[in-house]
Design a protein around this motif. Structure first.
Motif, PDB file in Angstrom:
ATOM      1  N   ILE A  83       0.835  -1.203   0.000  1.00  0.00           N
ATOM      2  CA  ILE A  83       0.000   0.000   0.000  1.00  0.00           C
ATOM      3  C   ILE A  83       0.869   1.252   0.000  1.00  0.00           C
ATOM      4  O   ILE A  83       0.619   2.197  -0.760  1.00  0.00           O
ATOM      5  N   GLU A  84       1.906   1.274   0.821  1.00  0.00           N
ATOM      6  CA  GLU A  84       2.804   2.433   0.873  1.00  0.00           C
ATOM      7  C   GLU A  84       3.505   2.656  -0.461  1.00  0.00           C
ATOM      8  O   GLU A  84       3.618   3.788  -0.930  1.00  0.00           O
ATOM      9  N   THR A 142       0.992   3.936  -3.003  1.00  0.00           N
ATOM     10  CA  THR A 142       0.544   5.281  -2.645  1.00  0.00           C
ATOM     11  C   THR A 142       1.565   6.313  -3.110  1.00  0.00           C
ATOM     12  O   THR A 142       1.187   7.389  -3.588  1.00  0.00           O
ATOM     13  N   LYS A 143       2.852   5.989  -3.019  1.00  0.00           N
ATOM     14  CA  LYS A 143       3.888   6.897  -3.520  1.00  0.00           C
ATOM     15  C   LYS A 143       3.774   7.081  -5.029  1.00  0.00           C
ATOM     16  O   LYS A 143       4.052   8.149  -5.551  1.00  0.00           O
ATOM     17  N   GLY A 196      -0.852   7.818  -5.476  1.00  0.00           N
ATOM     18  CA  GLY A 196      -1.621   8.663  -4.569  1.00  0.00           C
ATOM     19  C   GLY A 196      -2.902   7.997  -4.118  1.00  0.00           C
ATOM     20  O   GLY A 196      -2.899   6.844  -3.701  1.00  0.00           O
ATOM     21  N   ASP A 197      -4.008   8.709  -4.236  1.00  0.00           N
ATOM     22  CA  ASP A 197      -5.283   8.182  -3.745  1.00  0.00           C
ATOM     23  C   ASP A 197      -5.871   7.093  -4.649  1.00  0.00           C
ATOM     24  O   ASP A 197      -6.870   6.473  -4.308  1.00  0.00           O
ATOM     25  N   GLU A 215      -4.238   4.412  -5.322  1.00  0.00           N
ATOM     26  CA  GLU A 215      -3.347   3.298  -4.983  1.00  0.00           C
ATOM     27  C   GLU A 215      -4.005   1.947  -5.171  1.00  0.00           C
ATOM     28  O   GLU A 215      -3.434   1.043  -5.772  1.00  0.00           O
TER      29      GLU A 215
END
Length: 113
Positions: free
Chosen positions: A16-17, A20-21, A24-25, A27
């Motif tokens: 997830i991290e 997300t990088k 973004g939203d 992901e």
């Protein structure tokens, strides 16, 4: 590629991290979508007639992974010592080798290669 599917589909925090990088939203869409494409590529690599397609898909996916590492994530992500980046590079190279070996099976252009 098959090894990472568990982390993508189970929603592991590291996955997830990472996504997300990159996205973004959005992901979750990119993480699950990438997982589905990697699953398809893996199946196709083991298919006698369509391994060229699996290799082509693998090259695209891992090319995107390497590009993401070089532009947004960095070589080392979450103190992994560059293992994820190195894996992407290795799988990209393997995809290129498989595509080269299977080039004659590619429809339309295969006979010319």
């Amino acid at each position: 590629m098959l090894q990472t599917l568990f982390y993508k589909f189970s929603g592991a925090q590291e996955s997830i991290e990472l996504f997300t990088k990159i996205a973004g939203d959005r992901e979750v869409y990119m993480r699950i979508g990438t997982g589905i494409l990697e699953f398809i590529a893996s199946i196709m690599l083991f298919s006698k007639l369509n391994s060229w397609f699996g290799a082509f898909l693998t090259i695209g996916l891992m090319g995107g992974g390497v590009f993401s590492h070089l532009t947004k994530l960095g070589i080392e992500h979450n103190n992994d010592g560059g293992l994820l980046f190195g894996s992407a590079v290795l799988i990209l190279i393997i995809g290129l080798i498989v595509l080269f070996k299977e080039r004659k099976n590619i429809p339309i252009v295969g006979n010319r290669l």
